[in-house]
Design a protein around this motif. Structure first.
Motif, PDB file in Angstrom:
ATOM      1  N   ALA A  31      20.354 -36.769  82.015  1.00 38.65           N
ATOM      2  CA  ALA A  31      21.600 -37.369  82.498  1.00 38.65           C
ATOM      3  C   ALA A  31      22.611 -36.306  82.904  1.00 38.65           C
ATOM      4  O   ALA A  31      23.502 -36.569  83.721  1.00 38.65           O
ATOM      5  CB  ALA A  31      22.206 -38.272  81.423  1.00 38.65           C
ATOM      6  N   ARG A  32      22.486 -35.100  82.360  1.00 38.77           N
ATOM      7  CA  ARG A  32      23.392 -34.028  82.786  1.00 38.77           C
ATOM      8  C   ARG A  32      23.248 -33.781  84.286  1.00 38.77           C
ATOM      9  O   ARG A  32      24.233 -33.536  84.984  1.00 38.77           O
ATOM     10  CB  ARG A  32      23.084 -32.733  82.024  1.00 38.77           C
ATOM     11  CG  ARG A  32      23.434 -32.750  80.554  1.00 38.77           C
ATOM     12  CD  ARG A  32      23.136 -31.395  79.947  1.00 38.77           C
ATOM     13  NE  ARG A  32      23.220 -31.422  78.489  1.00 38.77           N
ATOM     14  CZ  ARG A  32      22.959 -30.376  77.698  1.00 38.77           C
ATOM     15  NH1 ARG A  32      22.610 -29.220  78.257  1.00 38.77           N
ATOM     16  NH2 ARG A  32      23.044 -30.484  76.402  1.00 38.77           N
ATOM     17  N   LEU A  35      24.569 -37.042  86.173  1.00 39.70           N
ATOM     18  CA  LEU A  35      26.011 -37.240  86.090  1.00 39.70           C
ATOM     19  C   LEU A  35      26.800 -36.004  86.477  1.00 39.70           C
ATOM     20  O   LEU A  35      28.011 -36.090  86.705  1.00 39.70           O
ATOM     21  CB  LEU A  35      26.415 -37.638  84.665  1.00 39.70           C
ATOM     22  CG  LEU A  35      25.822 -38.938  84.126  1.00 39.70           C
ATOM     23  CD1 LEU A  35      26.183 -39.117  82.660  1.00 39.70           C
ATOM     24  CD2 LEU A  35      26.319 -40.123  84.935  1.00 39.70           C
ATOM     25  N   GLY A  36      26.144 -34.869  86.559  1.00 35.87           N
ATOM     26  CA  GLY A  36      26.862 -33.619  86.771  1.00 35.87           C
ATOM     27  C   GLY A  36      26.856 -33.126  88.185  1.00 35.87           C
ATOM     28  O   GLY A  36      27.382 -32.055  88.475  1.00 35.87           O
ATOM     29  N   GLY A  37      26.273 -33.909  89.104  1.00 39.62           N
ATOM     30  CA  GLY A  37      26.238 -33.474  90.503  1.00 39.62           C
ATOM     31  C   GLY A  37      27.629 -33.436  91.107  1.00 39.62           C
ATOM     32  O   GLY A  37      28.511 -34.180  90.735  1.00 39.62           O
ATOM     33  N   VAL A 344      28.729 -35.824  78.509  1.00 41.46           N
ATOM     34  CA  VAL A 344      27.506 -35.297  79.120  1.00 41.46           C
ATOM     35  C   VAL A 344      27.827 -34.576  80.415  1.00 41.46           C
ATOM     36  O   VAL A 344      27.317 -33.487  80.692  1.00 41.46           O
ATOM     37  CB  VAL A 344      26.495 -36.443  79.373  1.00 41.46           C
ATOM     38  CG1 VAL A 344      25.309 -35.948  80.197  1.00 41.46           C
ATOM     39  CG2 VAL A 344      26.010 -37.023  78.053  1.00 41.46           C
ATOM     40  N   ARG A 345      28.689 -35.184  81.243  1.00 40.32           N
ATOM     41  CA  ARG A 345      29.046 -34.576  82.520  1.00 40.32           C
ATOM     42  C   ARG A 345      29.763 -33.246  82.323  1.00 40.32           C
ATOM     43  O   ARG A 345      29.486 -32.254  83.011  1.00 40.32           O
ATOM     44  CB  ARG A 345      29.938 -35.516  83.329  1.00 40.32           C
ATOM     45  CG  ARG A 345      30.170 -35.054  84.760  1.00 40.32           C
ATOM     46  CD  ARG A 345      31.346 -35.755  85.394  1.00 40.32           C
ATOM     47  NE  ARG A 345      32.620 -35.272  84.875  1.00 40.32           N
ATOM     48  CZ  ARG A 345      33.231 -34.169  85.301  1.00 40.32           C
ATOM     49  NH1 ARG A 345      32.675 -33.425  86.227  1.00 40.32           N
ATOM     50  NH2 ARG A 345      34.379 -33.809  84.794  1.00 40.32           N
ATOM     51  N   ARG A 346      30.682 -33.200  81.369  1.00 40.62           N
ATOM     52  CA  ARG A 346      31.420 -31.967  81.120  1.00 40.62           C
ATOM     53  C   ARG A 346      30.499 -30.873  80.607  1.00 40.62           C
ATOM     54  O   ARG A 346      30.672 -29.701  80.949  1.00 40.62           O
ATOM     55  CB  ARG A 346      32.549 -32.221  80.117  1.00 40.62           C
ATOM     56  CG  ARG A 346      33.671 -33.097  80.659  1.00 40.62           C
ATOM     57  CD  ARG A 346      34.841 -33.145  79.709  1.00 40.62           C
ATOM     58  NE  ARG A 346      35.439 -31.830  79.533  1.00 40.62           N
ATOM     59  CZ  ARG A 346      36.469 -31.586  78.721  1.00 40.62           C
ATOM     60  NH1 ARG A 346      37.007 -32.581  78.015  1.00 40.62           N
ATOM     61  NH2 ARG A 346      36.960 -30.382  78.607  1.00 40.62           N
ATOM     62  N   ARG A 347      29.527 -31.262  79.803  1.00 43.69           N
ATOM     63  CA  ARG A 347      28.572 -30.263  79.308  1.00 43.69           C
ATOM     64  C   ARG A 347      27.793 -29.662  80.479  1.00 43.69           C
ATOM     65  O   ARG A 347      27.552 -28.452  80.532  1.00 43.69           O
ATOM     66  CB  ARG A 347      27.613 -30.919  78.317  1.00 43.69           C
ATOM     67  CG  ARG A 347      26.563 -29.977  77.748  1.00 43.69           C
ATOM     68  CD  ARG A 347      27.191 -28.901  76.877  1.00 43.69           C
ATOM     69  NE  ARG A 347      26.173 -28.002  76.341  1.00 43.69           N
ATOM     70  CZ  ARG A 347      25.512 -28.236  75.203  1.00 43.69           C
ATOM     71  NH1 ARG A 347      25.771 -29.337  74.487  1.00 43.69           N
ATOM     72  NH2 ARG A 347      24.613 -27.381  74.763  1.00 43.69           N
ATOM     73  N   ALA A 354      28.976 -21.466  83.352  1.00 44.45           N
ATOM     74  CA  ALA A 354      28.444 -20.307  82.625  1.00 44.45           C
ATOM     75  C   ALA A 354      27.363 -19.603  83.435  1.00 44.45           C
ATOM     76  O   ALA A 354      27.322 -18.367  83.504  1.00 44.45           O
ATOM     77  CB  ALA A 354      27.877 -20.758  81.278  1.00 44.45           C
ATOM     78  N   ALA A 355      26.506 -20.398  84.087  1.00 45.52           N
ATOM     79  CA  ALA A 355      25.441 -19.811  84.910  1.00 45.52           C
ATOM     80  C   ALA A 355      26.029 -19.056  86.097  1.00 45.52           C
ATOM     81  O   ALA A 355      25.564 -17.970  86.459  1.00 45.52           O
ATOM     82  CB  ALA A 355      24.493 -20.892  85.383  1.00 45.52           C
ATOM     83  N   SER A 356      27.056 -19.632  86.705  1.00 43.45           N
ATOM     84  CA  SER A 356      27.701 -18.981  87.855  1.00 43.45           C
ATOM     85  C   SER A 356      28.382 -17.676  87.437  1.00 43.45           C
ATOM     86  O   SER A 356      28.300 -16.662  88.150  1.00 43.45           O
ATOM     87  CB  SER A 356      28.738 -19.936  88.463  1.00 43.45           C
ATOM     88  OG  SER A 356      29.421 -19.325  89.533  1.00 43.45           O
TER      89      SER A 356
END
Length: 362
Positions: A31-32, A35-37, A344-347, A354-356
């Motif tokens: 769901a990350r 919902l995170g797109g 979930v989206r904020r995570r 963090a990856a960027s």
């Protein structure tokens, strides 16, 4: 198909709980991504998907209160796995239905607490997996149109319900607390739930079709759908020339109107229409009574809840009591569901940040 406490023995219930917890954990990770797109080209950024997922959970809660007659003395209700998977994605769909089951079990004493794992596997995991697999498979074969999405939604929902009935029968075979033969339970469960599946399919197709008609960009299962614009030329409909990509401002238009309309619809269904729902036992309750698999059912741990059995304690008027319970349930589900999906989206956003940052540092 809410399984109460006492139908399935403790070892199998615990095992089902472990499977359900694993499925929820996997769904949280999946769901990350759903919902995170943030791609505006898809028109489905996570900042909008999260509240819509909460709304889907609340809508499923409301429609599950509307039992519809399917046979003599039997009723059915929406399970919702197909609807959730198609609207907001399969991983988020599992979470939507799981939130509904949790709220029903804790607040309304509907579905046993020791059987929560069984119910999550049956009604959330199996329905989503079966429905979405059929849905995606059919879309590969059908024309790339909105009608195809609606037809595929109908088929996926239709088969998801007997799929859940099969799963319950397997749980019963492994840990049923009565001596009723498996073949009798299996035949009765699948038979009645094929009929219930028709109602599930109709509700799912109608809802998906309605959202497609106004905001196809918000339907997860319709991503990439590109039905050609039609123009009337000389009284004949013809395909319009390919248009340039829509500006970001158009693609990203707010879904607030849809969200508000959906919430109002859920409140009306739960607060008013639910009073007219069928009072006949649902498919599982009917099979349990007819075949005798309810002999060892135990009282629900939340039987003393002020909202038990979808009524408000100390409110004497049945219509008002049930309506208030429904409204409270919709409100609680949309708040809890939206909170979970926002988290979930904020995570996901934090992980991307963090990856960027790490990439830039390198």
């Amino acid at each position: 198909m809410h399984v109460p406490d006492g139908f399935i023995n403790a070892p199998v219930s615990v095992a089902a709980g472990v499977v359900a917890a694993g499925a929820v954990a996997v769904s949280l990770r999946g769901a990350r991504r759903e919902l995170g797109g943030t791609s505006q080209a898809e028109g489905f950024g996570g900042e909008r998907a999260a509240p819509l997922a909460g709304l889907v959970a609340a809508f499923i809660f409301a429609v599950q209160m509307l039992n519809f007659p399917v046979a003599a003395g039997t009723s059915g209700h929406l399970l919702g796995g197909a609807l959730a998977a198609i609207l907001v994605g399969p991983y988020t769909g599992v979470l939507c239905v799981s939130v509904v089951l949790l709220m029903q079990g804790v607040l309304f004493a509907d579905g046993g607490l020791t059987a929560l794992g069984v119910n999550v596997v049956n009604m959330a995991v199996v329905t989503v997996v079966v429905a979405y697999a059929i849905f995606r498979g059919l879309l590969k074969l059908l024309p790339d149109t909105r009608r195809s999405v609606t037809a595929a939604a109908f088929a996926g929902a239709l088969f998801s319900v007997p799929g859940a009935a099969v799963m319950f029968s397997l749980f019963y075979a492994l840990g049923g607390t009565t001596d009723v033969p498996f073949d009798k339970v299996f035949g009765a469960m699948v038979g009645v739930h094929v009929l219930i599946g028709i109602g599930e399919a109709a509700i799912t197709a109608a809802t998906v079709g309605a959202v497609l008609a106004v905001r196809p960009d918000l339907v997860h299962g319709a991503r990439g759908l590109a039905a050609p614009l039609k123009l009337r030329v000389g009284g004949v409909l013809v395909d319009a020339p390919a248009a340039a990509p829509a500006p970001v401002a158009v693609a990203a238009r707010s879904p607030r109107k849809l969200w508000a309309a959906g919430l109002v619809t859920a409140l009306v269904l739960a607060g008013f229409v639910s009073f007219y729902a069928s009072s006949s036992p649902d498919g599982l309750e009917k099979v349990a009574a007819d075949k005798g698999i309810d002999q060892k059912v135990t009282e629900h741990a939340a039987a003393g809840s002020p909202l038990a059995d979808y009524s408000v304690k100390d409110v004497g008027d049945a219509r008002l009591s049930g309506g208030l319970a429904g409204v409270i349930g919709v409100g609680a589900t949309v708040v809890v569901g939206t909170g979970i999906f926002w988290t979930v989206r904020r995570r996901r956003a934090e992980d991307l940040t963090a990856a960027s940052t790490a990439s830039s540092a390198v």
